[in-house]
Design a protein around this motif. Structure first.
Motif, PDB file in Angstrom:
ATOM      1  N   ALA A  19       0.821  -1.232  -0.065  1.00  0.00           N
ATOM      2  CA  ALA A  19       0.089   0.166  -0.040  1.00  0.00           C
ATOM      3  C   ALA A  19       0.825   1.236   0.002  1.00  0.00           C
ATOM      4  CB  ALA A  19      -0.794   0.112   1.288  1.00  0.00           C
ATOM      5  N   VAL A  20       1.777   0.979   0.884  1.00  0.00           N
ATOM      6  CA  VAL A  20       2.884   2.414   0.591  1.00  0.00           C
ATOM      7  C   VAL A  20       3.492   2.562  -0.446  1.00  0.00           C
ATOM      8  CG1 VAL A  20       4.779   3.346   1.697  1.00  0.00           C
ATOM      9  CG2 VAL A  20       3.017   2.389   3.407  1.00  0.00           C
ATOM     10  N   SER A  21       3.890   1.472  -1.089  1.00  0.00           N
ATOM     11  CA  SER A  21       4.519   1.594  -2.209  1.00  0.00           C
ATOM     12  C   SER A  21       3.499   1.979  -3.551  1.00  0.00           C
ATOM     13  CB  SER A  21       5.087   0.109  -2.919  1.00  0.00           C
ATOM     14  OG  SER A  21       6.249  -0.229  -2.046  1.00  0.00           O
ATOM     15  N   ILE A  22       2.350   1.651  -3.454  1.00  0.00           N
ATOM     16  CA  ILE A  22       1.461   2.163  -4.289  1.00  0.00           C
ATOM     17  C   ILE A  22       1.108   3.811  -4.326  1.00  0.00           C
ATOM     18  CG2 ILE A  22      -1.280   2.372  -5.199  1.00  0.00           C
ATOM     19  CD1 ILE A  22       0.372  -0.089  -6.240  1.00  0.00           C
ATOM     20  N   TYR A  23       1.229   4.218  -2.955  1.00  0.00           N
ATOM     21  CA  TYR A  23       1.075   5.514  -2.744  1.00  0.00           C
ATOM     22  C   TYR A  23       2.324   6.189  -3.470  1.00  0.00           C
ATOM     23  CZ  TYR A  23      -3.335   6.251  -0.006  1.00  0.00           C
ATOM     24  OH  TYR A  23      -4.502   6.491   0.313  1.00  0.00           O
ATOM     25  N   LYS A  24       3.498   5.954  -3.064  1.00  0.00           N
ATOM     26  CA  LYS A  24       4.661   6.501  -3.620  1.00  0.00           C
ATOM     27  C   LYS A  24       4.632   6.451  -5.312  1.00  0.00           C
ATOM     28  CE  LYS A  24       7.418   5.710   0.775  1.00  0.00           C
ATOM     29  NZ  LYS A  24       8.583   5.146   1.196  1.00  0.00           N
ATOM     30  N   THR A  25       4.501   5.269  -5.572  1.00  0.00           N
ATOM     31  CA  THR A  25       4.541   5.123  -7.108  1.00  0.00           C
ATOM     32  C   THR A  25       3.441   6.156  -7.823  1.00  0.00           C
ATOM     33  OG1 THR A  25       5.270   2.997  -7.014  1.00  0.00           O
ATOM     34  CG2 THR A  25       4.267   3.647  -8.954  1.00  0.00           C
ATOM     35  N   THR A  26       2.317   5.941  -7.222  1.00  0.00           N
ATOM     36  CA  THR A  26       1.123   7.127  -8.030  1.00  0.00           C
ATOM     37  C   THR A  26       1.305   8.545  -7.722  1.00  0.00           C
ATOM     38  OG1 THR A  26      -0.245   6.687  -6.022  1.00  0.00           O
ATOM     39  CG2 THR A  26      -0.464   5.138  -7.875  1.00  0.00           C
ATOM     40  N   LYS A  27       2.160   8.818  -6.668  1.00  0.00           N
ATOM     41  CA  LYS A  27       2.424  10.293  -6.779  1.00  0.00           C
ATOM     42  C   LYS A  27       3.094  10.866  -7.996  1.00  0.00           C
ATOM     43  CE  LYS A  27       4.112  11.349  -2.033  1.00  0.00           C
ATOM     44  NZ  LYS A  27       5.046  11.602  -1.001  1.00  0.00           N
ATOM     45  N   LEU A  86       0.564   0.751 -17.148  1.00  0.00           N
ATOM     46  CA  LEU A  86       1.838   0.356 -17.774  1.00  0.00           C
ATOM     47  C   LEU A  86       1.390   0.808 -19.236  1.00  0.00           C
ATOM     48  CD1 LEU A  86       4.823  -0.813 -17.937  1.00  0.00           C
ATOM     49  CD2 LEU A  86       3.465  -3.061 -18.301  1.00  0.00           C
ATOM     50  N   ASP A  87       0.394   0.540 -19.615  1.00  0.00           N
ATOM     51  CA  ASP A  87       0.007   0.574 -21.143  1.00  0.00           C
ATOM     52  C   ASP A  87      -0.166   2.095 -21.143  1.00  0.00           C
ATOM     53  OD1 ASP A  87      -0.465  -1.922 -21.629  1.00  0.00           O
ATOM     54  OD2 ASP A  87      -2.603  -2.131 -21.286  1.00  0.00           O
ATOM     55  N   LEU A  88      -0.666   2.860 -20.323  1.00  0.00           N
ATOM     56  CA  LEU A  88      -0.825   4.145 -20.664  1.00  0.00           C
ATOM     57  C   LEU A  88       0.737   5.065 -20.216  1.00  0.00           C
ATOM     58  CD1 LEU A  88      -4.078   5.064 -18.723  1.00  0.00           C
ATOM     59  CD2 LEU A  88      -3.776   5.066 -20.973  1.00  0.00           C
ATOM     60  N   GLU A  89       1.612   4.337 -19.983  1.00  0.00           N
ATOM     61  CA  GLU A  89       2.933   4.841 -19.759  1.00  0.00           C
ATOM     62  C   GLU A  89       3.111   5.636 -18.525  1.00  0.00           C
ATOM     63  OE1 GLU A  89       4.225   6.409 -23.469  1.00  0.00           O
ATOM     64  OE2 GLU A  89       4.504   4.282 -24.307  1.00  0.00           O
ATOM     65  N   TYR A  90       2.196   5.437 -17.602  1.00  0.00           N
ATOM     66  CA  TYR A  90       2.288   6.121 -16.299  1.00  0.00           C
ATOM     67  C   TYR A  90       3.099   5.450 -15.443  1.00  0.00           C
ATOM     68  CZ  TYR A  90      -2.306   8.465 -17.510  1.00  0.00           C
ATOM     69  OH  TYR A  90      -3.271   8.939 -18.083  1.00  0.00           O
ATOM     70  N   LEU A  91       3.672   4.340 -15.787  1.00  0.00           N
ATOM     71  CA  LEU A  91       4.506   3.340 -14.765  1.00  0.00           C
ATOM     72  C   LEU A  91       5.463   2.779 -15.807  1.00  0.00           C
ATOM     73  CD1 LEU A  91       4.123   2.094 -11.928  1.00  0.00           C
ATOM     74  CD2 LEU A  91       3.037   0.272 -12.880  1.00  0.00           C
ATOM     75  N   LYS A  92       6.702   2.869 -15.058  1.00  0.00           N
ATOM     76  CA  LYS A  92       8.075   2.312 -15.873  1.00  0.00           C
ATOM     77  C   LYS A  92       8.067   0.836 -15.582  1.00  0.00           C
ATOM     78  CE  LYS A  92      10.604   6.249 -13.959  1.00  0.00           C
ATOM     79  NZ  LYS A  92      11.231   6.612 -12.652  1.00  0.00           N
ATOM     80  N   GLU A  93       8.728   0.244 -16.444  1.00  0.00           N
ATOM     81  CA  GLU A  93       8.719  -1.025 -16.632  1.00  0.00           C
ATOM     82  C   GLU A  93       9.160  -1.683 -15.123  1.00  0.00           C
ATOM     83  OE1 GLU A  93       8.175  -5.158 -18.478  1.00  0.00           O
ATOM     84  OE2 GLU A  93       7.499  -3.404 -19.329  1.00  0.00           O
ATOM     85  N   GLU A  94      10.300  -1.368 -14.813  1.00  0.00           N
ATOM     86  CA  GLU A  94      10.901  -1.772 -13.659  1.00  0.00           C
ATOM     87  C   GLU A  94      10.049  -1.746 -12.506  1.00  0.00           C
ATOM     88  OE1 GLU A  94      12.814   2.131 -14.555  1.00  0.00           O
ATOM     89  OE2 GLU A  94      12.379   0.480 -15.731  1.00  0.00           O
ATOM     90  N   ILE A  97       7.038  -4.243 -12.648  1.00  0.00           N
ATOM     91  CA  ILE A  97       7.899  -5.750 -12.302  1.00  0.00           C
ATOM     92  C   ILE A  97       7.968  -6.007 -10.778  1.00  0.00           C
ATOM     93  CG2 ILE A  97       9.763  -7.344 -12.509  1.00  0.00           C
ATOM     94  CD1 ILE A  97       9.885  -6.112 -15.328  1.00  0.00           C
ATOM     95  N   LYS A  98       8.564  -4.951 -10.383  1.00  0.00           N
ATOM     96  CA  LYS A  98       8.479  -4.894  -8.757  1.00  0.00           C
ATOM     97  C   LYS A  98       7.091  -5.029  -7.836  1.00  0.00           C
ATOM     98  CE  LYS A  98       9.893  -1.882  -4.968  1.00  0.00           C
ATOM     99  NZ  LYS A  98       8.621  -1.862  -4.162  1.00  0.00           N
ATOM    100  N   LEU A  99       6.117  -4.298  -8.364  1.00  0.00           N
ATOM    101  CA  LEU A  99       4.909  -4.135  -7.921  1.00  0.00           C
ATOM    102  C   LEU A  99       4.270  -5.436  -7.963  1.00  0.00           C
ATOM    103  CD1 LEU A  99       3.918  -0.486  -8.422  1.00  0.00           C
ATOM    104  CD2 LEU A  99       4.564  -1.512  -6.285  1.00  0.00           C
ATOM    105  N   ARG A 100       4.401  -5.963  -9.449  1.00  0.00           N
ATOM    106  CA  ARG A 100       3.471  -7.071  -9.650  1.00  0.00           C
ATOM    107  C   ARG A 100       4.427  -8.527  -8.772  1.00  0.00           C
ATOM    108  NH1 ARG A 100       0.699  -9.411 -14.752  1.00  0.00           N
ATOM    109  NH2 ARG A 100       0.827 -11.627 -14.204  1.00  0.00           N
TER     110      ARG A 100
END
Length: 122
Positions: A19-27, A86-94, A97-100
């Motif tokens: 949950a913390v990782s998601i918050y940081k990533t979506t910032k 990922l499809d929208l390119e909001y997320l880096k591939e790495e 992979i980490k979150l998945r």
């Protein structure tokens, strides 16, 4: 200070970290997505850990298993949102992979927890 049973569960600890990782990533997501996919992903991330916690307070193993199933479903919903990000390119591939990988580990643990809850009910 009392420690509740869910706080001892490794799957809850990992879900909390996710949950913390998601918050940081979506910032880093576009600001116009704040009430869109950003909000959805954050709610899903929190939902996984929250349902584990809520289920731990239920009386029967059947009730506990139901909340574990809801946590599992939230994890899959979050995975879907990661794929769209990922499809929208909001997320880096790495980052994807980490979150998945974290989600895969959590869903494996949730499945095992649910099976143990169902077996205890029998």
């Amino acid at each position: 200070m009392k420690t509740y049973s869910f706080e001892k569960l490794l799957v809850w600890k990992k879900s909390r970290q996710l949950a913390v990782s998601i918050y940081k990533t979506t910032k880093e997501f576009p600001k116009e997505e704040l009430f869109g996919i950003t909000s959805q992903m954050r709610r899903c991330g929190v939902s996984i850990a929250s349902n584990i916690a809520e289920g731990s307070g239920r009386q029967t193993f059947k009730e506990k298993a139901r909340f574990t199933e809801i946590a599992y479903a939230s994890a899959l919903e979050l995975l879907n949102q990661l794929l769209i990000s990922l499809d929208l390119e909001y997320l880096k591939e790495e980052d994807y992979i980490k979150l998945r990988t974290e989600i895969e580990e959590i869903t494996f643990m949730l499945d095992a927890l649910r099976k143990s809850q169902i077996n205890n009910e029998g």
